[in-house]
Design an enzyme around this catalytic site. Structure first.
Site, short mmCIF file in Angstrom:
data_model
loop_
_atom_site.label_atom_id
_atom_site.label_comp_id
_atom_site.label_asym_id
_atom_site.label_seq_id
_atom_site.Cartn_x
_atom_site.Cartn_y
_atom_site.Cartn_z
N GLY A 291 -0.20 4.31 0.01
CA GLY A 291 -1.21 5.34 0.36
C GLY A 291 -0.42 6.31 1.42
O GLY A 291 0.71 6.18 1.55
N VAL A 292 -1.48 6.89 2.28
CA VAL A 292 -0.84 8.02 3.29
C VAL A 292 0.02 6.95 4.25
O VAL A 292 1.07 7.64 4.57
CB VAL A 292 -2.10 8.70 3.98
CG1 VAL A 292 -1.28 9.79 4.90
CG2 VAL A 292 -2.93 8.98 3.02
N GLY B 117 0.94 -1.11 0.12
CA GLY B 117 0.03 -0.16 0.11
C GLY B 117 0.75 1.30 -0.08
O GLY B 117 1.51 1.45 0.79
N ASP C 234 -14.12 8.57 12.08
CA ASP C 234 -13.84 7.58 11.19
C ASP C 234 -14.88 6.69 10.75
O ASP C 234 -15.01 5.76 9.66
CB ASP C 234 -12.68 6.99 11.57
CG ASP C 234 -11.41 7.32 11.10
OD1 ASP C 234 -11.47 8.63 10.84
OD2 ASP C 234 -10.18 6.87 11.46
N HIS D 108 8.33 38.49 3.26
CA HIS D 108 9.41 38.09 2.87
C HIS D 108 10.75 38.04 3.57
O HIS D 108 10.82 38.97 4.37
CB HIS D 108 10.08 39.03 1.61
CG HIS D 108 10.99 38.91 0.70
ND1 HIS D 108 11.04 37.93 0.05
CD2 HIS D 108 12.37 39.30 1.04
CE1 HIS D 108 12.27 37.93 -0.62
NE2 HIS D 108 13.05 38.58 -0.03
P1 FAD Z 1 -10.37 6.57 16.47
O1 FAD Z 1 -9.44 7.45 16.89
O2 FAD Z 1 -10.17 5.10 15.90
O3 FAD Z 1 -10.98 6.35 18.06
C1 FAD Z 1 -11.90 5.61 18.26
C2 FAD Z 1 -12.18 5.14 19.79
O4 FAD Z 1 -13.32 4.12 20.07
C3 FAD Z 1 -10.90 4.23 20.27
O5 FAD Z 1 -10.22 4.57 21.48
C4 FAD Z 1 -11.54 2.72 20.27
O6 FAD Z 1 -10.70 1.96 21.22
C5 FAD Z 1 -12.71 3.05 21.05
N1 FAD Z 1 -13.98 2.25 20.65
C6 FAD Z 1 -14.29 1.41 19.59
N2 FAD Z 1 -15.42 0.93 19.69
C7 FAD Z 1 -15.68 0.86 21.02
C8 FAD Z 1 -16.72 0.20 21.76
N3 FAD Z 1 -17.55 -0.56 21.18
N4 FAD Z 1 -16.87 0.50 22.95
C9 FAD Z 1 -15.92 1.73 23.43
N5 FAD Z 1 -14.97 2.10 22.78
C10 FAD Z 1 -14.91 1.65 21.55
N6 FAD Z 1 -5.10 11.68 10.71
C11 FAD Z 1 -5.01 13.01 10.68
O7 FAD Z 1 -5.86 13.94 10.49
N7 FAD Z 1 -3.59 13.32 10.75
C12 FAD Z 1 -2.66 12.56 10.58
O8 FAD Z 1 -1.38 12.82 10.71
C13 FAD Z 1 -2.97 11.05 10.84
N8 FAD Z 1 -1.83 10.08 11.00
C14 FAD Z 1 -2.30 9.03 11.20
C15 FAD Z 1 -1.34 7.99 11.07
C16 FAD Z 1 -1.54 6.60 11.46
C17 FAD Z 1 -0.56 5.67 11.05
C18 FAD Z 1 -2.94 5.98 11.45
C19 FAD Z 1 -3.40 4.84 11.68
C20 FAD Z 1 -4.05 7.07 11.46
C21 FAD Z 1 -3.71 8.48 11.04
N9 FAD Z 1 -4.80 9.46 11.13
C22 FAD Z 1 -4.37 10.82 10.86
C23 FAD Z 1 -6.11 9.16 11.08
C24 FAD Z 1 -6.58 9.18 12.61
O9 FAD Z 1 -5.98 8.70 13.28
C25 FAD Z 1 -8.05 9.05 12.45
O10 FAD Z 1 -8.74 9.82 11.45
C26 FAD Z 1 -8.51 9.31 13.83
O11 FAD Z 1 -7.81 8.96 14.63
C27 FAD Z 1 -10.23 9.07 14.00
O12 FAD Z 1 -10.95 9.52 15.00
P2 FAD Z 1 -12.13 8.96 15.57
O13 FAD Z 1 -12.33 9.48 17.05
O14 FAD Z 1 -13.43 8.87 14.56
O15 FAD Z 1 -11.81 7.34 15.93
P1 NAD Z 2 -5.11 4.89 2.07
O1 NAD Z 2 -6.11 4.64 1.41
O2 NAD Z 2 -4.44 6.17 2.10
O3 NAD Z 2 -3.83 3.88 1.03
C1 NAD Z 2 -4.02 2.56 0.96
C2 NAD Z 2 -3.42 2.04 -0.15
O4 NAD Z 2 -3.19 0.92 -0.29
C3 NAD Z 2 -4.04 2.70 -1.28
O5 NAD Z 2 -3.24 3.17 -2.35
C4 NAD Z 2 -4.61 1.41 -2.14
O6 NAD Z 2 -4.77 1.37 -3.48
C5 NAD Z 2 -3.64 0.30 -1.65
N1 NAD Z 2 -3.96 -0.91 -1.67
C6 NAD Z 2 -5.24 -1.33 -1.33
N2 NAD Z 2 -5.31 -2.75 -1.23
C7 NAD Z 2 -4.02 -3.34 -1.77
C8 NAD Z 2 -3.42 -4.30 -2.13
N3 NAD Z 2 -3.91 -5.62 -1.69
N4 NAD Z 2 -2.32 -4.22 -2.50
C9 NAD Z 2 -1.42 -3.29 -2.73
N5 NAD Z 2 -2.16 -1.99 -2.62
C10 NAD Z 2 -3.19 -2.23 -1.95
O7 NAD Z 2 -4.92 4.17 3.53
P2 NAD Z 2 -3.84 4.09 4.63
O8 NAD Z 2 -2.50 4.46 4.10
O9 NAD Z 2 -3.97 2.49 5.21
O10 NAD Z 2 -4.32 4.75 5.78
C11 NAD Z 2 -5.63 4.67 6.40
C12 NAD Z 2 -6.29 5.98 6.52
O11 NAD Z 2 -5.68 6.82 7.56
C13 NAD Z 2 -6.08 6.99 5.30
O12 NAD Z 2 -7.23 6.92 4.48
C14 NAD Z 2 -6.19 8.49 5.92
O13 NAD Z 2 -7.25 8.89 5.83
C15 NAD Z 2 -5.64 8.07 7.35
N6 NAD Z 2 -4.21 8.71 7.58
C16 NAD Z 2 -4.27 10.01 7.43
C17 NAD Z 2 -3.08 10.58 7.55
C18 NAD Z 2 -2.82 11.92 7.38
O14 NAD Z 2 -3.64 12.72 7.48
N7 NAD Z 2 -1.39 12.49 7.31
C19 NAD Z 2 -1.97 9.54 7.76
C20 NAD Z 2 -1.98 8.26 8.02
C21 NAD Z 2 -3.32 7.75 8.00
#
Ligand code: FAD
Ligand code: NAD
Length: 473
Positions: free
Chosen positions: A191-192, A189, A320, A452
């Site tokens: 992606g991001v 993948g 999410d 600037h």
């Molecule tokens: P989450 O952060 O997933 O939180 C959901 C919470 O609900 C969790 O604590 C979980 O345990 C809890 N929960 C779930 N089900 C239940 C239940 N039934 N009962 C009680 N608790 C429950 N986004 C950005 O904007 N900028 C970034 O730089 C960025 N970097 C990222 C890097 C990585 C590696 C990853 C994986 C994601 C990144 N994201 C980034 C995406 C971002 O983390 C998510 O968009 C964000 O966390 C979503 O927030 P949320 O509150 O919807 O859910």
């Molecule tokens: P993503 O959707 O950004 O990228 C996933 C990539 O995997 C895509 O390019 C897709 O085409 C590829 N893919 C899917 N199935 C595949 C396969 N079988 N083999 C090879 N490639 C495959 O998802 P992510 O990187 O997993 O991140 C998940 C989400 O978390 C993102 O959509 C983003 O919203 C959030 N996130 C945000 C940030 C940020 O805001 N800077 C950072 C990290 C994550």
């Protein structure tokens, strides 16, 4: 049974912000969360704080410092010898940053009188929520709520024939806990997450191969920016392979064998670690959605309208777990909107001006429409571009890769999109978001005085270029 005005399920950025705002507005609020941190205790903050935005950016910062020292500072006349890399210390710093921030939310909950309920929530009829213990000390209980806000977030998607073992084959959470630099790292993948974490380990010395299923690179970004980014990542040595189909990945004692196909045939990669980063899916399994009649859409997200109302009365869903980009700031704003609407205010979220940032080096950021989207909508537009190679500040920084691009409506000049790959793009994009929120024209940006020398002058110049008035190229 304890009754609350609002019970928020999930304490990620969407849920905890919603809970704080509800409490600020005078509602008796509880927030249920099931997350267990690395220390085996409950932790607030969800994915974002524990295994997402924050720890990934801690690694990005550390790895950028290392890269600067080992690869970039010599151009400034700074030479360092005997540079050592202490990966466990980097990981430890990251853990401290995470702990500090998750504890900070606990402090904010106390300050605002939000009750933190620890355990896994499921929905019961009549707006009741059952909380199942997750840890030994958790109390099983059922609470009643006038309003329920679901903010259960997302979890990583998996792919067939690739089993996450948490050691050699990991998802993004596992990739944030490496204790040494893998000699060769494969990421499924591009992606991001693939690009951000792939860049971290590349900067720290791994050979990094990214296998992407799609034929195009960074399909969600503007094509010109994606092309520029690809050029830059190639230059940095990231080995990005498009149009690949992963057939299997098998972990042996200390390595992983990945088999994939592309247009040229079958291939095998032998690597030390494999990260699977193929997207995320809504986390709704524990909710008991079908039993209470909560509607999910065809992709498994909780169905909501623009105001995050579900099909059930007094039940909302944010972050999410619902449609739209999986971004922390999008979920936070939805949380604020729902809280304020519960308090009788007319709040809304402008989903057209949610900024995106990819934290690579340089950073990629955008807001609004891409050229491709505008062409598909048969909308006429003008484009202004400014390359960083013409920026005095970028030259002084020795960071001349990248460009800024402003797209404006051909008739009204209103800004439709701003796209960039540039140093500090995550900060620069805020100007474009503000401009779009105030319905600015490219002319407005072009007439604003920019300091600037600064990288923000590139935004100014791109806006000037929309009408062919660029001065410095
Ligand atoms: P989450 O952060 O997933 O939180 C959901 C919470 O609900 C969790 O604590 C979980 O345990 C809890 N929960 C779930 N089900 C239940 C239940 N039934 N009962 C009680 N608790 C429950 N986004 C950005 O904007 N900028 C970034 O730089 C960025 N970097 C990222 C890097 C990585 C590696 C990853 C994986 C994601 C990144 N994201 C980034 C995406 C971002 O983390 C998510 O968009 C964000 O966390 C979503 O927030 P949320 O509150 O919807 O859910
Ligand atoms: P993503 O959707 O950004 O990228 C996933 C990539 O995997 C895509 O390019 C897709 O085409 C590829 N893919 C899917 N199935 C595949 C396969 N079988 N083999 C090879 N490639 C495959 O998802 P992510 O990187 O997993 O991140 C998940 C989400 O978390 C993102 O959509 C983003 O919203 C959030 N996130 C945000 C940030 C940020 O805001 N800077 C950072 C990290 C994550």
């Amino acid at each position: 049974m304890k009754k609350y005005d609002v019970v928020v399920i999930g304490a990620g950025p969407a849920g905890y912000v919603c809970a704080l705002r509800c409490a600020q507005l005078g509602m008796i609020t509880a927030c249920v969360d099931a997350w267990v941190g690395k220390d085996g205790k409950h932790a607030l903050g969800g994915t974002c704080l524990n295994v997402g935005c924050i720890p990934s950016k801690a690694w990005l910062e550390s790895s950028e410092h290392y890269y600067m020292l080992t690869r970039k500072l010599s151009a400034h006349g700074i030479r360092a010898s005997e540079i050592t890399l202490d990966v466990p210390a980097m990981a430890g710093r990251k853990d401290k940053v995470v702990k500090n921030l998750t504890d900070g939310i606990e402090f904010l909950f106390k300050k605002n009188k939000v009750t933190w309920l620890k355990g896994k929530a499921s929905l019961l009829p009549d707006n009741q929520v059952h909380i199942h213990p997750v840890l030994e000390d958790d109390e099983e209980m059922t609470v009643a709520a006038k309003n329920i806000v679901i903010a259960t977030g997302s979890v990583p998607r998996d792919i067939p024939n690739v089993q996450i073992d948490g050691e050699l084959i990991v998802d993004s959470s596992g990739a944030l806990d490496f204790q040494s630099v893998p000699s060769r790292l494969c990421v499924i993948g591009a992606g991001v997450i693939g690009l951000e974490l792939g860049s971290v380990w590349k900067r720290l010395g791994s050979e990094v191969i990214l296998l992407e299923a799609m034929d195009s690179f960074l399909a969600m970004a503007d094509e010109q920016i994606a092309k520029e980014a690809r050029k830059e990542f190639d230059r940095q040595g990231l080995d990005i392979r498009l149009g690949t189909r992963v057939m299997s990945a098998e972990a042996d004692k200390d390595h992983v064998v990945v088999r994939y196909q592309d247009g040229e045939g079958d291939h095998t990669i032998d690597c030390e670690k494999l990260i699977v980063a193929v997207g995320r899916k809504p986390n709704v399994e524990a909710l008991n959605a079908s039993a209470v009649g909560l509607l999910l859409d065809e992709r498994g997200y909780i169905h909501v309208d623009d105001y995050c109302m579900t099909n059930l009365p007094n039940m909302y869903a944010i972050g999410d777990a619902v449609r739209g980009p999986m971004l922390a700031h999008k979920g936070q704003e939805e949380g604020v909107m729902v809280a304020e609407r519960l308090a009788g205010e007319e709040s809304f979220v402008n989903f057209d001006s949610v900024p995106w940032v990819i934290y690579t080096m340089p950073e990629i950021a955008w807001v609004g429409k891409t050229e491709k989207q505008l062409k598909a909508a048969a909308r006429k537009y003008n484009v202004g571009v400014f390359p960083l190679s013409a920026s005095g500040r970028a030259k002084a920084m020795e960071e001349t890769s990248g460009l800024v691009k402003v797209i404006a409506d051909a008739k009204t000049d209103r800004i439709l999109g701003v796209h960039m790959i540039a140093p500090s793009a995550s900060e620069l994009i805020a100007e474009a978001v503000v401009a779009m929120e105030f319905a600015a024209c490219s002319e407005d940006l072009a007439r604003i005085v920019h300091a600037h020398p600064s990288i923000s002058e590139a935004v100014h110049e791109a806006a000037l270029d929309v009408h062919g008035r660029g001065l410095h190229r």
